[in-house]
Design a protein around this motif. Structure first.
Motif, mmCIF file in Angstrom:
data_model
loop_
_atom_site.group_PDB
_atom_site.id
_atom_site.type_symbol
_atom_site.label_atom_id
_atom_site.label_comp_id
_atom_site.label_asym_id
_atom_site.label_seq_id
_atom_site.Cartn_x
_atom_site.Cartn_y
_atom_site.Cartn_z
ATOM 1 N N ILE A 289 -29.314 -113.713 -8.306
ATOM 2 C CA ILE A 289 -28.028 -114.231 -8.665
ATOM 3 C C ILE A 289 -27.059 -113.553 -8.348
ATOM 4 O O ILE A 289 -25.880 -113.865 -7.820
ATOM 5 N N PRO A 290 -27.170 -112.288 -8.909
ATOM 6 C CA PRO A 290 -26.198 -111.261 -8.327
ATOM 7 C C PRO A 290 -25.676 -111.106 -6.797
ATOM 8 O O PRO A 290 -24.664 -111.050 -6.398
ATOM 9 N N HIS A 291 -26.728 -111.264 -6.134
ATOM 10 C CA HIS A 291 -26.484 -111.348 -4.662
ATOM 11 C C HIS A 291 -25.780 -112.437 -4.214
ATOM 12 O O HIS A 291 -24.789 -112.584 -3.286
ATOM 13 N N ILE A 292 -26.120 -113.823 -4.761
ATOM 14 C CA ILE A 292 -25.454 -114.938 -4.459
ATOM 15 C C ILE A 292 -23.920 -114.887 -4.936
ATOM 16 O O ILE A 292 -22.804 -115.092 -4.128
ATOM 17 N N ALA A 293 -23.659 -114.357 -6.018
ATOM 18 C CA ALA A 293 -22.255 -113.999 -6.466
ATOM 19 C C ALA A 293 -21.395 -112.942 -5.587
ATOM 20 O O ALA A 293 -20.529 -113.181 -5.389
ATOM 21 N N ARG A 294 -22.200 -112.147 -5.102
ATOM 22 C CA ARG A 294 -21.583 -110.980 -4.246
ATOM 23 C C ARG A 294 -21.225 -111.605 -3.038
ATOM 24 O O ARG A 294 -20.114 -111.299 -2.261
ATOM 25 N N LEU A 295 -22.146 -112.540 -2.297
ATOM 26 C CA LEU A 295 -21.746 -113.225 -1.085
ATOM 27 C C LEU A 295 -20.544 -114.054 -1.309
ATOM 28 O O LEU A 295 -19.811 -114.142 -0.400
ATOM 29 N N LEU A 296 -20.332 -114.750 -2.273
ATOM 30 C CA LEU A 296 -19.213 -115.592 -2.759
ATOM 31 C C LEU A 296 -17.819 -114.666 -3.148
ATOM 32 O O LEU A 296 -16.743 -115.246 -2.451
ATOM 33 N N LYS A 302 -14.839 -107.359 -11.384
ATOM 34 C CA LYS A 302 -13.876 -108.246 -12.102
ATOM 35 C C LYS A 302 -14.310 -109.778 -11.966
ATOM 36 O O LYS A 302 -14.250 -110.540 -12.959
ATOM 37 N N HIS A 303 -14.716 -110.119 -10.822
ATOM 38 C CA HIS A 303 -15.040 -111.388 -10.410
ATOM 39 C C HIS A 303 -16.608 -111.568 -10.464
ATOM 40 O O HIS A 303 -17.450 -112.720 -10.732
ATOM 41 N N LEU A 304 -17.270 -110.612 -9.881
ATOM 42 C CA LEU A 304 -18.708 -110.600 -9.565
ATOM 43 C C LEU A 304 -19.477 -110.858 -10.999
ATOM 44 O O LEU A 304 -20.505 -111.782 -10.778
ATOM 45 N N LEU A 305 -19.097 -110.266 -12.240
ATOM 46 C CA LEU A 305 -19.822 -110.566 -13.130
ATOM 47 C C LEU A 305 -19.660 -111.576 -13.820
ATOM 48 O O LEU A 305 -20.851 -112.301 -14.261
ATOM 49 N N PRO A 306 -18.430 -112.160 -13.943
ATOM 50 C CA PRO A 306 -18.303 -113.784 -14.687
ATOM 51 C C PRO A 306 -19.082 -114.696 -13.883
ATOM 52 O O PRO A 306 -19.810 -115.914 -14.386
ATOM 53 N N LEU A 307 -18.916 -114.362 -12.346
ATOM 54 C CA LEU A 307 -19.410 -115.583 -11.741
ATOM 55 C C LEU A 307 -20.867 -115.504 -11.602
ATOM 56 O O LEU A 307 -21.669 -116.497 -11.495
ATOM 57 N N SER A 308 -21.558 -114.194 -11.927
ATOM 58 C CA SER A 308 -23.038 -114.323 -12.062
ATOM 59 C C SER A 308 -23.451 -114.874 -13.225
ATOM 60 O O SER A 308 -24.513 -115.547 -13.060
ATOM 61 N N ILE A 309 -22.913 -114.572 -14.379
ATOM 62 C CA ILE A 309 -23.165 -115.263 -15.620
ATOM 63 C C ILE A 309 -23.172 -116.751 -15.371
ATOM 64 O O ILE A 309 -24.239 -117.638 -15.825
ATOM 65 N N PRO A 343 -38.466 -116.920 -1.328
ATOM 66 C CA PRO A 343 -37.932 -117.018 0.024
ATOM 67 C C PRO A 343 -36.488 -116.980 0.212
ATOM 68 O O PRO A 343 -35.920 -116.634 1.474
ATOM 69 N N PHE A 344 -35.678 -117.308 -0.858
ATOM 70 C CA PHE A 344 -34.130 -117.263 -0.805
ATOM 71 C C PHE A 344 -33.723 -115.518 -0.578
ATOM 72 O O PHE A 344 -32.963 -115.177 0.291
ATOM 73 N N PHE A 345 -34.631 -114.481 -1.044
ATOM 74 C CA PHE A 345 -34.189 -113.242 -0.949
ATOM 75 C C PHE A 345 -34.619 -112.819 0.438
ATOM 76 O O PHE A 345 -34.016 -111.884 0.960
ATOM 77 N N ILE A 346 -35.863 -113.196 0.852
ATOM 78 C CA ILE A 346 -36.220 -113.215 2.474
ATOM 79 C C ILE A 346 -35.049 -113.740 3.230
ATOM 80 O O ILE A 346 -34.803 -112.818 4.415
ATOM 81 N N TYR A 347 -34.398 -114.858 2.840
ATOM 82 C CA TYR A 347 -33.192 -115.085 3.868
ATOM 83 C C TYR A 347 -32.145 -114.201 3.721
ATOM 84 O O TYR A 347 -31.486 -114.060 4.690
ATOM 85 N N LYS A 351 -30.516 -112.446 6.674
ATOM 86 C CA LYS A 351 -29.125 -112.785 7.199
ATOM 87 C C LYS A 351 -28.336 -111.228 7.324
ATOM 88 O O LYS A 351 -27.443 -111.086 8.101
ATOM 89 N N GLY A 352 -28.653 -110.302 6.867
ATOM 90 C CA GLY A 352 -28.294 -108.928 6.894
ATOM 91 C C GLY A 352 -26.792 -108.598 6.279
ATOM 92 O O GLY A 352 -26.135 -108.052 7.157
ATOM 93 N N ARG A 353 -26.424 -109.505 5.488
ATOM 94 C CA ARG A 353 -24.890 -109.124 5.073
ATOM 95 C C ARG A 353 -24.807 -107.800 4.067
ATOM 96 O O ARG A 353 -25.842 -107.441 3.287
ATOM 97 N N ARG A 354 -23.945 -106.990 4.567
ATOM 98 C CA ARG A 354 -23.895 -105.631 3.944
ATOM 99 C C ARG A 354 -22.631 -105.735 2.816
ATOM 100 O O ARG A 354 -21.783 -104.966 3.037
ATOM 101 N N SER A 355 -22.467 -106.925 2.077
ATOM 102 C CA SER A 355 -21.200 -106.884 1.445
ATOM 103 C C SER A 355 -21.298 -105.970 0.166
ATOM 104 O O SER A 355 -20.360 -105.716 -0.572
ATOM 105 N N TYR A 356 -22.582 -105.412 -0.085
ATOM 106 C CA TYR A 356 -22.777 -104.446 -1.333
ATOM 107 C C TYR A 356 -22.601 -103.036 -0.561
ATOM 108 O O TYR A 356 -23.680 -102.553 -0.010
ATOM 109 N N GLU A 357 -21.515 -102.279 -0.965
ATOM 110 C CA GLU A 357 -21.604 -100.859 -0.272
ATOM 111 C C GLU A 357 -21.155 -99.978 -1.464
ATOM 112 O O GLU A 357 -20.267 -100.273 -2.237
#
Length: 357
Positions: A289-296, A302-309, A343-347, A351-357
Protein backbone atom coordinates in the motif's frame (compact mmCIF):
# COMPACT_ATOMS: atom_id res chain seq x y z
CA UNK A 1 17.40 39.37 -19.87
CA UNK A 2 18.49 37.49 -16.78
CA UNK A 3 15.74 39.15 -14.74
CA UNK A 4 13.06 38.07 -17.24
CA UNK A 5 14.37 34.50 -17.22
CA UNK A 6 14.35 34.44 -13.42
CA UNK A 7 10.77 35.70 -13.31
CA UNK A 8 9.76 33.15 -15.92
CA UNK A 9 11.35 30.32 -13.88
CA UNK A 10 9.55 31.51 -10.76
CA UNK A 11 6.22 31.57 -12.60
CA UNK A 12 6.85 28.07 -13.96
CA UNK A 13 7.71 26.82 -10.47
CA UNK A 14 4.56 28.37 -8.99
CA UNK A 15 2.45 26.91 -11.80
CA UNK A 16 4.01 23.51 -11.19
CA UNK A 17 3.23 23.71 -7.48
CA UNK A 18 -0.37 24.76 -8.17
CA UNK A 19 -0.77 21.90 -10.63
CA UNK A 20 0.67 19.43 -8.12
CA UNK A 21 -1.61 20.68 -5.31
CA UNK A 22 -4.61 20.57 -7.63
CA UNK A 23 -3.77 17.03 -8.75
CA UNK A 24 -3.34 15.87 -5.14
CA UNK A 25 -6.65 17.46 -4.16
CA UNK A 26 -8.44 15.70 -7.00
CA UNK A 27 -6.79 12.43 -5.98
CA UNK A 28 -7.98 12.82 -2.38
CA UNK A 29 -11.50 13.63 -3.59
CA UNK A 30 -11.66 10.62 -5.94
CA UNK A 31 -10.36 8.23 -3.29
CA UNK A 32 -12.73 9.65 -0.68
CA UNK A 33 -15.71 9.05 -2.98
CA UNK A 34 -14.42 5.54 -3.72
CA UNK A 35 -14.07 4.94 0.03
CA UNK A 36 -17.71 5.90 0.66
CA UNK A 37 -18.99 3.83 -2.28
CA UNK A 38 -17.10 0.70 -1.20
CA UNK A 39 -18.18 1.23 2.40
CA UNK A 40 -21.86 1.38 1.43
CA UNK A 41 -21.52 -1.62 -0.86
CA UNK A 42 -19.75 -3.59 1.88
CA UNK A 43 -22.61 -2.89 4.28
CA UNK A 44 -25.15 -4.39 1.83
CA UNK A 45 -23.02 -7.47 1.12
CA UNK A 46 -23.53 -10.67 3.07
CA UNK A 47 -25.67 -13.75 3.64
CA UNK A 48 -28.45 -11.48 4.93
CA UNK A 49 -28.82 -9.14 1.97
CA UNK A 50 -29.75 -5.49 2.45
CA UNK A 51 -30.65 -3.14 -0.38
CA UNK A 52 -29.54 0.50 -0.45
CA UNK A 53 -33.10 1.79 0.21
CA UNK A 54 -33.39 -0.52 3.23
CA UNK A 55 -29.99 0.58 4.44
CA UNK A 56 -30.76 4.30 4.20
CA UNK A 57 -34.18 3.75 5.77
CA UNK A 58 -32.60 2.02 8.79
CA UNK A 59 -29.96 4.73 9.25
CA UNK A 60 -32.51 7.51 8.82
CA UNK A 61 -35.02 6.10 11.31
CA UNK A 62 -32.28 5.22 13.81
CA UNK A 63 -30.85 8.73 13.58
CA UNK A 64 -34.17 10.46 14.27
CA UNK A 65 -35.62 7.77 16.60
CA UNK A 66 -38.49 6.94 14.26
CA UNK A 67 -40.56 3.72 14.57
CA UNK A 68 -38.82 0.53 13.46
CA UNK A 69 -39.95 -0.88 10.11
CA UNK A 70 -37.42 -3.70 9.75
CA UNK A 71 -36.93 -7.07 11.40
CA UNK A 72 -34.76 -7.65 14.45
CA UNK A 73 -32.62 -10.02 12.38
CA UNK A 74 -31.82 -7.22 9.91
CA UNK A 75 -30.85 -4.88 12.74
CA UNK A 76 -28.57 -7.47 14.34
CA UNK A 77 -26.93 -8.26 10.99
CA UNK A 78 -26.24 -4.60 10.28
CA UNK A 79 -25.36 -3.01 13.62
CA UNK A 80 -23.95 -5.96 15.59
CA UNK A 81 -22.12 -7.91 12.89
CA UNK A 82 -21.58 -6.09 9.62
CA UNK A 83 -20.73 -2.53 10.66
CA UNK A 84 -18.19 -3.52 13.37
CA UNK A 85 -16.50 -5.85 10.91
CA UNK A 86 -16.24 -3.22 8.17
CA UNK A 87 -14.93 -0.59 10.59
CA UNK A 88 -12.38 -3.12 11.86
CA UNK A 89 -11.28 -3.80 8.26
CA UNK A 90 -10.76 -0.07 7.71
CA UNK A 91 -8.75 0.27 10.93
CA UNK A 92 -6.61 -2.78 10.15
CA UNK A 93 -5.89 -1.69 6.58
CA UNK A 94 -5.13 1.89 7.54
CA UNK A 95 -3.05 0.93 10.57
CA UNK A 96 -0.85 -1.59 8.75
CA UNK A 97 -0.39 0.77 5.80
CA UNK A 98 0.68 3.63 8.07
CA UNK A 99 3.09 1.38 9.98
CA UNK A 100 4.59 0.10 6.72
CA UNK A 101 5.07 3.62 5.34
CA UNK A 102 6.77 4.76 8.55
CA UNK A 103 9.15 1.81 8.70
CA UNK A 104 10.07 2.24 5.04
CA UNK A 105 10.93 5.87 5.71
CA UNK A 106 12.82 5.22 8.94
CA UNK A 107 14.95 2.44 7.49
CA UNK A 108 15.19 4.11 4.06
CA UNK A 109 14.24 0.82 2.44
CA UNK A 110 11.05 0.29 0.36
CA UNK A 111 11.21 -3.48 1.00
CA UNK A 112 10.52 -3.07 4.71
CA UNK A 113 7.17 -4.17 6.17
CA UNK A 114 5.54 -3.61 9.60
CA UNK A 115 6.64 -7.02 10.92
CA UNK A 116 10.32 -6.10 10.53
CA UNK A 117 10.98 -5.87 14.29
CA UNK A 118 8.99 -8.96 15.26
CA UNK A 119 5.65 -7.39 16.22
CA UNK A 120 3.56 -9.69 14.01
CA UNK A 121 5.23 -12.96 14.97
CA UNK A 122 5.31 -11.93 18.63
CA UNK A 123 1.59 -11.18 18.55
CA UNK A 124 0.98 -14.47 16.74
CA UNK A 125 2.85 -16.35 19.46
CA UNK A 126 0.83 -14.61 22.16
CA UNK A 127 -2.41 -15.54 20.44
CA UNK A 128 -1.31 -19.17 20.04
CA UNK A 129 -0.48 -19.40 23.74
CA UNK A 130 -3.87 -17.90 24.65
CA UNK A 131 -5.74 -20.28 22.33
CA UNK A 132 -3.84 -23.25 23.78
CA UNK A 133 -4.88 -22.15 27.28
CA UNK A 134 -8.54 -21.72 26.19
CA UNK A 135 -8.64 -17.97 26.78
CA UNK A 136 -11.65 -15.94 25.70
CA UNK A 137 -11.58 -13.91 22.48
CA UNK A 138 -10.71 -10.78 24.45
CA UNK A 139 -7.98 -12.67 26.31
CA UNK A 140 -6.50 -13.85 23.00
CA UNK A 141 -6.38 -10.29 21.73
CA UNK A 142 -4.78 -8.94 24.92
CA UNK A 143 -2.19 -11.73 24.91
CA UNK A 144 -1.39 -11.09 21.24
CA UNK A 145 -1.04 -7.34 21.84
CA UNK A 146 1.23 -7.73 24.88
CA UNK A 147 3.49 -10.30 23.19
CA UNK A 148 3.72 -8.16 20.03
CA UNK A 149 4.90 -5.17 22.05
CA UNK A 150 7.25 -7.37 24.08
CA UNK A 151 8.86 -8.80 20.94
CA UNK A 152 9.72 -5.32 19.66
CA UNK A 153 11.04 -4.25 23.08
CA UNK A 154 13.22 -7.35 23.10
CA UNK A 155 14.45 -6.56 19.60
CA UNK A 156 15.26 -2.97 20.49
CA UNK A 157 16.95 -3.88 23.78
CA UNK A 158 19.22 -6.48 22.19
CA UNK A 159 20.08 -4.21 19.27
CA UNK A 160 20.92 -1.31 21.58
CA UNK A 161 23.14 -3.50 23.77
CA UNK A 162 24.95 -5.07 20.82
CA UNK A 163 25.44 -1.95 18.72
CA UNK A 164 26.31 0.39 21.59
CA UNK A 165 24.82 3.28 19.56
CA UNK A 166 27.04 2.41 16.56
CA UNK A 167 25.17 1.50 13.34
CA UNK A 168 22.00 1.05 15.37
CA UNK A 169 19.56 0.82 12.46
CA UNK A 170 21.41 -2.00 10.70
CA UNK A 171 21.70 -3.95 13.97
CA UNK A 172 18.01 -3.37 14.63
CA UNK A 173 17.07 -4.94 11.30
CA UNK A 174 19.25 -8.01 11.91
CA UNK A 175 17.96 -8.42 15.46
CA UNK A 176 14.37 -8.09 14.26
CA UNK A 177 14.93 -10.89 11.77
CA UNK A 178 16.35 -13.12 14.51
CA UNK A 179 13.52 -12.39 16.95
CA UNK A 180 10.91 -12.98 14.22
CA UNK A 181 12.49 -16.32 13.39
CA UNK A 182 12.55 -17.32 17.05
CA UNK A 183 8.88 -16.51 17.59
CA UNK A 184 7.97 -18.29 14.35
CA UNK A 185 9.72 -21.37 15.75
CA UNK A 186 7.81 -21.02 19.02
CA UNK A 187 4.56 -20.87 17.04
CA UNK A 188 5.52 -24.01 15.12
CA UNK A 189 6.31 -25.77 18.41
CA UNK A 190 2.93 -24.83 19.85
CA UNK A 191 1.18 -26.10 16.72
CA UNK A 192 3.14 -29.35 16.98
CA UNK A 193 2.07 -30.06 20.59
CA UNK A 194 -1.47 -28.64 20.31
CA UNK A 195 -4.55 -30.85 20.43
CA UNK A 196 -5.10 -31.80 16.76
CA UNK A 197 -8.88 -31.94 17.14
CA UNK A 198 -9.62 -28.59 18.76
CA UNK A 199 -6.64 -26.32 19.43
CA UNK A 200 -4.62 -26.89 16.25
CA UNK A 201 -7.43 -25.91 13.83
CA UNK A 202 -8.18 -22.81 15.92
CA UNK A 203 -4.52 -21.77 15.96
CA UNK A 204 -4.10 -22.38 12.24
CA UNK A 205 -7.24 -20.44 11.33
CA UNK A 206 -6.28 -17.48 13.54
CA UNK A 207 -2.79 -17.29 12.04
CA UNK A 208 -4.28 -17.06 8.54
CA UNK A 209 -6.08 -13.87 9.51
CA UNK A 210 -9.73 -12.92 9.54
CA UNK A 211 -12.39 -10.65 10.99
CA UNK A 212 -15.01 -13.28 11.74
CA UNK A 213 -16.83 -12.58 14.98
CA UNK A 214 -15.51 -9.05 15.47
CA UNK A 215 -17.96 -7.07 17.60
CA UNK A 216 -18.40 -3.45 18.64
CA UNK A 217 -16.47 -3.84 21.91
CA UNK A 218 -13.44 -5.23 20.07
CA UNK A 219 -13.57 -2.38 17.56
CA UNK A 220 -13.61 0.17 20.37
CA UNK A 221 -10.69 -1.62 22.00
CA UNK A 222 -8.80 -1.43 18.69
CA UNK A 223 -9.55 2.27 18.20
CA UNK A 224 -7.76 3.18 21.45
CA UNK A 225 -4.20 2.00 20.57
CA UNK A 226 -4.62 3.02 16.93
CA UNK A 227 -5.78 6.49 17.93
CA UNK A 228 -2.92 6.89 20.40
CA UNK A 229 -0.42 5.82 17.73
CA UNK A 230 -1.71 7.47 14.56
CA UNK A 231 -1.88 11.04 15.89
CA UNK A 232 1.86 11.31 16.73
CA UNK A 233 2.74 9.65 13.41
CA UNK A 234 0.74 12.23 11.46
CA UNK A 235 2.26 15.06 13.48
CA UNK A 236 5.80 13.75 12.95
CA UNK A 237 5.49 13.04 9.23
CA UNK A 238 7.38 16.25 8.37
CA UNK A 239 10.32 15.16 10.54
CA UNK A 240 10.14 11.75 8.88
CA UNK A 241 10.68 13.52 5.55
CA UNK A 242 13.89 15.02 6.91
CA UNK A 243 15.11 11.79 8.53
CA UNK A 244 14.68 9.93 5.24
CA UNK A 245 17.49 12.09 3.80
CA UNK A 246 19.93 10.87 6.47
CA UNK A 247 20.74 11.40 10.13
CA UNK A 248 23.39 14.04 9.61
CA UNK A 249 21.14 16.21 7.46
CA UNK A 250 18.31 15.83 9.98
CA UNK A 251 20.54 16.84 12.90
CA UNK A 252 21.79 19.83 10.92
CA UNK A 253 18.17 20.95 10.47
CA UNK A 254 17.53 20.67 14.22
CA UNK A 255 15.65 17.36 14.35
CA UNK A 256 16.17 15.21 17.45
CA UNK A 257 16.70 12.06 15.39
CA UNK A 258 16.89 9.61 18.28
CA UNK A 259 13.70 10.87 19.96
CA UNK A 260 11.69 11.10 16.73
CA UNK A 261 12.83 7.68 15.60
CA UNK A 262 11.95 6.13 18.97
CA UNK A 263 8.47 7.71 18.95
CA UNK A 264 7.80 6.55 15.40
CA UNK A 265 8.96 2.99 16.15
CA UNK A 266 6.80 2.82 19.29
CA UNK A 267 3.72 4.19 17.50
CA UNK A 268 4.20 1.90 14.48
CA UNK A 269 4.59 -1.06 16.82
CA UNK A 270 1.32 -0.14 18.55
CA UNK A 271 -0.39 -0.04 15.15
CA UNK A 272 1.03 -3.40 14.09
CA UNK A 273 0.40 -5.22 17.37
CA UNK A 274 -3.13 -3.79 17.67
CA UNK A 275 -4.16 -4.82 14.17
CA UNK A 276 -2.60 -8.29 14.44
CA UNK A 277 -4.34 -8.81 17.79
CA UNK A 278 -7.79 -8.36 16.24
CA UNK A 279 -7.28 -9.62 12.67
CA UNK A 280 -4.50 -12.20 12.93
CA UNK A 281 -1.39 -12.22 10.77
CA UNK A 282 -2.48 -10.40 7.61
CA UNK A 283 0.55 -9.81 5.41
CA UNK A 284 1.50 -7.65 2.42
CA UNK A 285 -0.70 -4.65 3.26
CA UNK A 286 2.04 -2.69 4.98
CA UNK A 287 4.40 -3.46 2.13
CA UNK A 288 2.41 -2.79 -1.05
CA UNK A 289 0.00 0.00 0.00
CA UNK A 290 2.78 2.56 0.70
CA UNK A 291 4.20 1.70 -2.73
CA UNK A 292 0.85 2.48 -4.36
CA UNK A 293 0.63 5.77 -2.49
CA UNK A 294 4.22 6.60 -3.44
CA UNK A 295 3.46 6.01 -7.12
CA UNK A 296 0.50 8.41 -6.85
CA UNK A 297 1.94 11.31 -4.83
CA UNK A 298 5.69 10.69 -4.58
CA UNK A 299 7.87 10.24 -1.48
CA UNK A 300 6.68 13.33 0.42
CA UNK A 301 5.21 12.06 3.70
CA UNK A 302 2.97 15.12 3.93
CA UNK A 303 0.67 13.34 1.46
CA UNK A 304 2.16 9.85 1.38
CA UNK A 305 1.14 8.94 4.92
CA UNK A 306 -2.51 10.12 4.86
CA UNK A 307 -2.96 8.62 1.41
CA UNK A 308 -1.51 5.29 2.57
CA UNK A 309 -4.05 5.21 5.39
CA UNK A 310 -6.92 5.98 3.01
CA UNK A 311 -5.86 3.45 0.37
CA UNK A 312 -5.19 0.84 3.07
CA UNK A 313 -8.74 1.17 4.37
CA UNK A 314 -10.16 0.88 0.85
CA UNK A 315 -7.99 -2.13 0.03
CA UNK A 316 -8.90 -3.95 3.22
CA UNK A 317 -12.62 -3.41 2.69
CA UNK A 318 -12.32 -4.88 -0.81
CA UNK A 319 -10.34 -7.88 0.45
CA UNK A 320 -12.86 -8.48 3.24
CA UNK A 321 -15.72 -8.29 0.73
CA UNK A 322 -13.98 -10.91 -1.39
CA UNK A 323 -13.38 -13.07 1.68
CA UNK A 324 -17.09 -12.96 2.54
CA UNK A 325 -18.56 -13.17 -0.94
CA UNK A 326 -16.38 -15.28 -3.23
CA UNK A 327 -17.38 -18.71 -1.93
CA UNK A 328 -19.95 -20.24 0.37
CA UNK A 329 -17.33 -20.41 3.13
CA UNK A 330 -15.22 -17.46 4.24
CA UNK A 331 -11.64 -17.26 2.98
CA UNK A 332 -8.95 -16.19 5.49
CA UNK A 333 -7.73 -12.66 4.82
CA UNK A 334 -4.06 -13.62 4.87
CA UNK A 335 -4.55 -15.94 1.90
CA UNK A 336 -6.25 -13.26 -0.19
CA UNK A 337 -3.75 -10.51 0.65
CA UNK A 338 -0.91 -12.84 -0.39
CA UNK A 339 -2.63 -13.80 -3.64
CA UNK A 340 -3.24 -10.14 -4.50
CA UNK A 341 -0.08 -8.64 -3.02
CA UNK A 342 2.50 -11.05 -4.44
CA UNK A 343 1.77 -10.54 -8.17
CA UNK A 344 1.26 -6.82 -7.64
CA UNK A 345 4.65 -6.45 -6.01
CA UNK A 346 6.28 -8.40 -8.82
CA UNK A 347 4.61 -5.95 -11.21
CA UNK A 348 6.13 -3.06 -9.28
CA UNK A 349 9.56 -4.65 -9.53
CA UNK A 350 9.23 -5.09 -13.29
CA UNK A 351 7.91 -1.59 -13.69
CA UNK A 352 11.19 -0.35 -12.28
CA UNK A 353 9.87 2.89 -10.86
CA UNK A 354 12.46 4.58 -8.67
CA UNK A 355 10.15 7.05 -7.00
CA UNK A 356 11.61 6.18 -3.59
CA UNK A 357 14.98 7.82 -3.23
Amino acid sequence: MGTHETQRDQLCTEDGKKTSVSRTGVLYAVLSVLFVVIFLYSVTLGRFSLSFPELFNMFWRKMFHLPQTWTDAAEIALFNIRLPRIVAAILVGGGLSAAGAVFQGLFKNPMVSPDLLGASTGAGFGACVAISLSFSTFGIQISAFICGISAVLLTYGIAKFVSRSSNMMFTLILTGMVISTMFSSFISMLKFVADPNNKLPAITFWLMGGLTGVNLEQVIALIIPLGVAIVPILLLRYQLNIISFGDQEAKTLGVNVRLVRMLLIVCSTLLTAGTVAIAGMVGWIGLIIPHIARLLVGPNYKHLLPLSILIGGIFMMIVDDLARGLFSIEIPLGILTSIIGGPFFIYLLFKGRRSYE
